[in-house]
Design a protein around this motif. Sequence first.
Motif, PDB file in Angstrom:
ATOM      1  N   ASP A 263       1.714   2.648   3.464  1.00  0.00           N
ATOM      2  CA  ASP A 263       3.106   3.060   3.612  1.00  0.00           C
ATOM      3  C   ASP A 263       3.508   2.868   5.074  1.00  0.00           C
ATOM      4  O   ASP A 263       3.062   3.611   5.952  1.00  0.00           O
ATOM      5  CB  ASP A 263       3.215   4.532   3.189  1.00  0.00           C
ATOM      6  CG  ASP A 263       4.634   5.046   3.311  1.00  0.00           C
ATOM      7  OD1 ASP A 263       5.501   4.316   3.868  1.00  0.00           O
ATOM      8  OD2 ASP A 263       4.887   6.172   2.858  1.00  0.00           O
ATOM      9  N   HIS A 264       4.327   1.851   5.320  1.00  0.00           N
ATOM     10  CA  HIS A 264       4.709   1.535   6.704  1.00  0.00           C
ATOM     11  C   HIS A 264       5.675   2.533   7.297  1.00  0.00           C
ATOM     12  O   HIS A 264       5.921   2.524   8.499  1.00  0.00           O
ATOM     13  CB  HIS A 264       5.313   0.118   6.758  1.00  0.00           C
ATOM     14  CG  HIS A 264       4.271  -0.951   6.668  1.00  0.00           C
ATOM     15  ND1 HIS A 264       4.564  -2.291   6.729  1.00  0.00           N
ATOM     16  CD2 HIS A 264       2.927  -0.886   6.520  1.00  0.00           C
ATOM     17  CE1 HIS A 264       3.445  -3.002   6.627  1.00  0.00           C
ATOM     18  NE2 HIS A 264       2.451  -2.165   6.491  1.00  0.00           N
ATOM     19  N   THR A 265       6.249   3.390   6.446  1.00  0.00           N
ATOM     20  CA  THR A 265       7.264   4.316   6.969  1.00  0.00           C
ATOM     21  C   THR A 265       6.637   5.596   7.515  1.00  0.00           C
ATOM     22  O   THR A 265       7.299   6.356   8.206  1.00  0.00           O
ATOM     23  CB  THR A 265       8.275   4.702   5.865  1.00  0.00           C
ATOM     24  OG1 THR A 265       7.579   5.479   4.870  1.00  0.00           O
ATOM     25  CG2 THR A 265       8.891   3.456   5.226  1.00  0.00           C
TER      26      THR A 265
ATOM     27  N   ASP B 168      -0.497   3.287  13.532  1.00  0.00           N
ATOM     28  CA  ASP B 168       0.726   2.727  12.980  1.00  0.00           C
ATOM     29  C   ASP B 168       0.322   1.808  11.823  1.00  0.00           C
ATOM     30  O   ASP B 168      -0.341   0.795  12.038  1.00  0.00           O
ATOM     31  CB  ASP B 168       1.444   1.924  14.082  1.00  0.00           C
ATOM     32  CG  ASP B 168       2.744   1.321  13.578  1.00  0.00           C
ATOM     33  OD1 ASP B 168       3.004   1.385  12.350  1.00  0.00           O
ATOM     34  OD2 ASP B 168       3.489   0.777  14.420  1.00  0.00           O
ATOM     35  N   ALA B 169       0.714   2.188  10.610  1.00  0.00           N
ATOM     36  CA  ALA B 169       0.294   1.427   9.423  1.00  0.00           C
ATOM     37  C   ALA B 169       0.743  -0.028   9.514  1.00  0.00           C
ATOM     38  O   ALA B 169       0.103  -0.912   8.935  1.00  0.00           O
ATOM     39  CB  ALA B 169       0.850   2.074   8.159  1.00  0.00           C
ATOM     40  N   ARG B 170       1.807  -0.285  10.267  1.00  0.00           N
ATOM     41  CA  ARG B 170       2.296  -1.665  10.371  1.00  0.00           C
ATOM     42  C   ARG B 170       1.313  -2.551  11.141  1.00  0.00           C
ATOM     43  O   ARG B 170       1.375  -3.766  11.068  1.00  0.00           O
ATOM     44  CB  ARG B 170       3.665  -1.696  11.054  1.00  0.00           C
ATOM     45  CG  ARG B 170       4.771  -1.174  10.152  1.00  0.00           C
ATOM     46  CD  ARG B 170       6.047  -0.983  10.929  1.00  0.00           C
ATOM     47  NE  ARG B 170       5.812  -0.082  12.064  1.00  0.00           N
ATOM     48  CZ  ARG B 170       6.764   0.359  12.886  1.00  0.00           C
ATOM     49  NH1 ARG B 170       8.014  -0.041  12.721  1.00  0.00           N
ATOM     50  NH2 ARG B 170       6.477   1.179  13.864  1.00  0.00           N
TER      51      ARG B 170
ATOM     52  N   ASP C  35      -3.320  -4.131   4.584  1.00  0.00           N
ATOM     53  CA  ASP C  35      -3.565  -3.408   3.337  1.00  0.00           C
ATOM     54  C   ASP C  35      -5.008  -3.685   2.925  1.00  0.00           C
ATOM     55  O   ASP C  35      -5.372  -4.850   2.710  1.00  0.00           O
ATOM     56  CB  ASP C  35      -2.625  -3.916   2.234  1.00  0.00           C
ATOM     57  CG  ASP C  35      -1.168  -3.553   2.500  1.00  0.00           C
ATOM     58  OD1 ASP C  35      -0.917  -2.575   3.233  1.00  0.00           O
ATOM     59  OD2 ASP C  35      -0.280  -4.260   1.958  1.00  0.00           O
TER      60      ASP C  35
END
Length: 442
Positions: free
Chosen positions: A149-151, A167-169, A173
């Motif tokens: 979840d990038h948010t 930061d997932a970004r 994945d």
Amino acid sequence: MTTVTRFAPSPTGKLHVGNVRTALHNWLLARKTGGKFLLRIDDTDAERSREEYVDAIRADLAWLGLTHDGEERQSLRTDLYEREFQRLVEAGRIYRAYETSQELDLKRKVLLGRGLPPIYDRAALNLTEDDHAAKAAAGEKPHWRFLLDHTQPITWDDGIRGPQNFDARQMSDPVIRRADGSWLYMLPSAIDDIDMGITDVLRGEDHVSNTATQIQMFTALGATPPRFAHEALLTGSEGKLSKRLGALGMADFRDQGIEPEAIVTLLARLGTSDPVDPSLDSAALAASFDLSRFGRAPARFDEADLHRVNAQIVHRLPYARVAHLLPEGMGEAAWEAIRPNVAHIDETQGWWQVLTGPVTAPSFDDETRTFLTEAAQIAATLDWQADPWRTLTTALKDSTSRKGKALFLPLRQALTGHDHGPEMAALLPLIAQDEAVRRLSI
Ligand code: GLU
């Protein structure tokens, strides 16, 4: 809430000191608060997992005294993983992808060439149902990725490293399941931690980025993540965990005469600046175990330290603990007399030989032989139950001009064949009186 920890080895090799430290710290963390410590065998990798390693892991933990409150095996829990997997697929948190490792390699190289981080581009998310059907018709099977979840910023307060932010970004994945249906480590571990009620995950800092991913898995599965703590890695005295240390198992230490208490005592403190205290029993070790004492610098493991701690431990071991390891016939008084002089239990063999004979004494000059003959005559008259060493040396001090080393050393040499050793006052009553008289009559 009761603390529940787990040790989750993959049975693809024997445990080395680094693994054992992780196991021990999880055990101490649970024991400190009367919580639970679980053993989880991470055997999803059927090809590399071996039953003999599962047995060796159990045997090593038992030898170290790291009792557990339950054992689970991932290979027996795949129904649960399947159910949770389907749930996440339906929720859109797991998706199919088909890139081969060569294609992924190429993508990474292109990104790196452009100075960009090699993050998976999620190309597979753009595939339509028709695309999937076409691939299936062509015999192509998907592998599965977890959709980060990038948010949501990923944060946790690490028990050792303090506040952590990811930061997932900036993350790919992760692939969680292979095309043949087999599981990679990440998802089953999170599912198990939830199902087993694990409250604290304590592991090596090589898992920090896995934790960032797994925190999102916990949330996606509808659970609150456990507390996490990541320990600095163990290094050898030369600065990294050497091949030798990585290859040394508990059986090797056992063969070197290392007692489990020495390993436990040393590893409990390794990574803190607290002194190693060999008098601590495991309950006291657990009571004083405190994650905040651990630093972020690599923890150095030195085999010489282990042997030093082993000697300190051996000097304290009670007879009942070692009786079965001692030479046949050796009793409590002999153990207590000899104990301060051995660094490893098997060295008692040599001292037992000194007690039971025969011993080889050095050759003495005439004057000393006369002195020893006098000693033999006195020894023959003594009550062997009543501190014969003190009576003998007091009598000899009075009847000869000898004192200090000139008095004691020839007696020790004739009686034991050694210049040094355990206290003679403790040793002499353990040598039969007629044998002692014989040794002095030379
Ligand atoms: N089987 C994993 C390993 O040995 C477990 C890691 C964990 O503690 O979650 O690295």
